[in-house]
Design a protein around this motif. Structure first.
Motif, short mmCIF file in Angstrom:
data_model
loop_
_atom_site.label_atom_id
_atom_site.label_comp_id
_atom_site.label_asym_id
_atom_site.label_seq_id
_atom_site.Cartn_x
_atom_site.Cartn_y
_atom_site.Cartn_z
N UNK A 1 -33.68 1.16 -49.11
CA UNK A 1 -32.53 1.33 -50.01
C UNK A 1 -32.08 -0.05 -50.48
N UNK A 2 -32.92 -0.68 -51.27
CA UNK A 2 -32.61 -2.01 -51.79
C UNK A 2 -31.38 -1.97 -52.69
N UNK A 3 -31.18 -0.84 -53.36
CA UNK A 3 -30.04 -0.72 -54.27
C UNK A 3 -28.72 -0.86 -53.52
N UNK A 4 -28.63 -0.28 -52.33
CA UNK A 4 -27.39 -0.38 -51.56
C UNK A 4 -27.11 -1.82 -51.16
N UNK A 5 -28.13 -2.52 -50.72
CA UNK A 5 -27.95 -3.92 -50.33
C UNK A 5 -27.58 -4.77 -51.54
N UNK A 6 -28.23 -4.52 -52.67
CA UNK A 6 -27.88 -5.24 -53.89
C UNK A 6 -26.44 -4.98 -54.30
N UNK A 7 -26.00 -3.73 -54.13
CA UNK A 7 -24.63 -3.36 -54.49
C UNK A 7 -23.61 -4.09 -53.61
N UNK A 8 -23.89 -4.15 -52.30
CA UNK A 8 -22.98 -4.82 -51.37
C UNK A 8 -22.87 -6.30 -51.70
N UNK A 9 -24.01 -6.95 -51.86
CA UNK A 9 -24.01 -8.40 -52.14
C UNK A 9 -23.46 -8.67 -53.54
N UNK A 10 -23.72 -7.77 -54.47
CA UNK A 10 -23.19 -7.93 -55.83
C UNK A 10 -21.68 -7.86 -55.86
N UNK A 11 -21.10 -6.97 -55.06
CA UNK A 11 -19.64 -6.85 -55.00
C UNK A 11 -19.01 -8.12 -54.42
N UNK A 12 -19.64 -8.65 -53.39
CA UNK A 12 -19.13 -9.89 -52.80
C UNK A 12 -19.25 -11.05 -53.78
N UNK B 1 -11.68 -6.72 -50.10
CA UNK B 1 -10.96 -5.65 -49.41
C UNK B 1 -10.90 -5.94 -47.92
N UNK B 2 -9.84 -5.47 -47.30
CA UNK B 2 -9.67 -5.75 -45.87
C UNK B 2 -10.83 -5.19 -45.07
N UNK B 3 -11.29 -4.02 -45.46
CA UNK B 3 -12.44 -3.42 -44.79
C UNK B 3 -13.46 -2.99 -45.84
N UNK B 4 -14.64 -3.54 -45.74
CA UNK B 4 -15.71 -3.17 -46.66
C UNK B 4 -16.43 -1.96 -46.09
N UNK B 5 -16.40 -0.86 -46.84
CA UNK B 5 -17.06 0.34 -46.37
C UNK B 5 -18.58 0.17 -46.50
N UNK B 6 -19.27 0.34 -45.41
CA UNK B 6 -20.71 0.23 -45.47
C UNK B 6 -21.35 0.97 -44.31
N UNK B 7 -22.49 1.52 -44.54
CA UNK B 7 -23.28 2.17 -43.50
C UNK B 7 -24.72 1.72 -43.70
#
Length: 213
Positions: free
Chosen positions: A53-64, A75-81
């Motif tokens: 799931x490269x898209x999820x990792x890209x999305x997380x790093x892209x948001x940061x 955000x105080x807590x970044x939602x991630x699984x």
């Protein structure tokens, strides 16, 4: 004569020293840059795998990345699984490369859970991420060359082009961020690392080892 272990030890000490002098945004930018370089490792390691799931990792790093560039609080807590993007039963070098890459991203998320409460823990985590990058690259080199892991072979691996390139990338990022740590410099660092691809150098990870094209 200075050996490769001494060079590496001095590099790690230098990383910690410079990172400790950066503002909070610079510390996170450096760690994020390290994680961006690892995306190509995950991309190759997870190829044709159901858990990819490269898209999820890209999305997380892209948001940061957007948060840093736009200078907005995280955000105080970044939602991630991230469990779903990993193999259930790792068997191969490629599986562990993916696991180690995601572990670095998890450390990065730990750093950014609460930017206002950022402390020396962030400096330590950023340094650990930088060190983990070296370990991941070294494991790839070991697998690619077929060398058995040993103290004597570590000195050979530390001289490898991929390991040297990682050291240079880290030094370059730190030089930019320590000279001027603003949104423009952060964008410069992140853009350079977003485009970095270990596979461009001809090194690939397949199901049981890394091979050179």
């Amino acid at each position: 004569m200075i050996n490769q272990f001494q060079i590496q030890d001095e590099h790690e000490a230098n990383v910690f020293r410079i990172v400790a002098g950066l503002p909070r945004e610079g510390v996170i930018a450096f760690a994020l840059a390290c994680c961006l370089r690892l995306l190509s490792v995950y991309n190759r390691a997870s190829e044709d795998q159901s858990w990819r799931n490269l898209e999820q990792l890209n999305s997380i790093l892209g948001s940061l990345r957007l948060g840093l560039i736009n200078e907005v609080p995280f955000p105080k807590h970044v939602e991630h699984d991230l469990d779903s993007v990993l193999p259930d039963n790792p068997n191969y070098a490629s599986d562990y490369a993916a696991i180690d890459t995601v572990a670095c991203i998890e450390m990065l998320l730990d750093m950014t859970d609460s930017l206002n409460a950022f402390s020396s823990k962030g400096v330590q985590l950023a340094t650990e991420i930088a060190k983990a990058n070296f370990n991941i690259i070294a494991d790839i080199v070991y697998s690619a060359t077929g060398l058995p892991m040993s103290s004597s072979n570590n000195s050979i691996v530390l001289k490898h082009d991929l390991v040297i390139a990682e050291r240079l990338m880290q030094n370059n990022d730190l030089e930019i961020l320590s000279t001027r740590c603003d949104s423009q410099s952060i964008e410069q660092v992140l853009s350079l690392n977003q485009r970095y691809d270990i596979t461009e150098k001809g090194w690939f990870i397949n199901s049981d080892c890394a091979t050179k094209k």
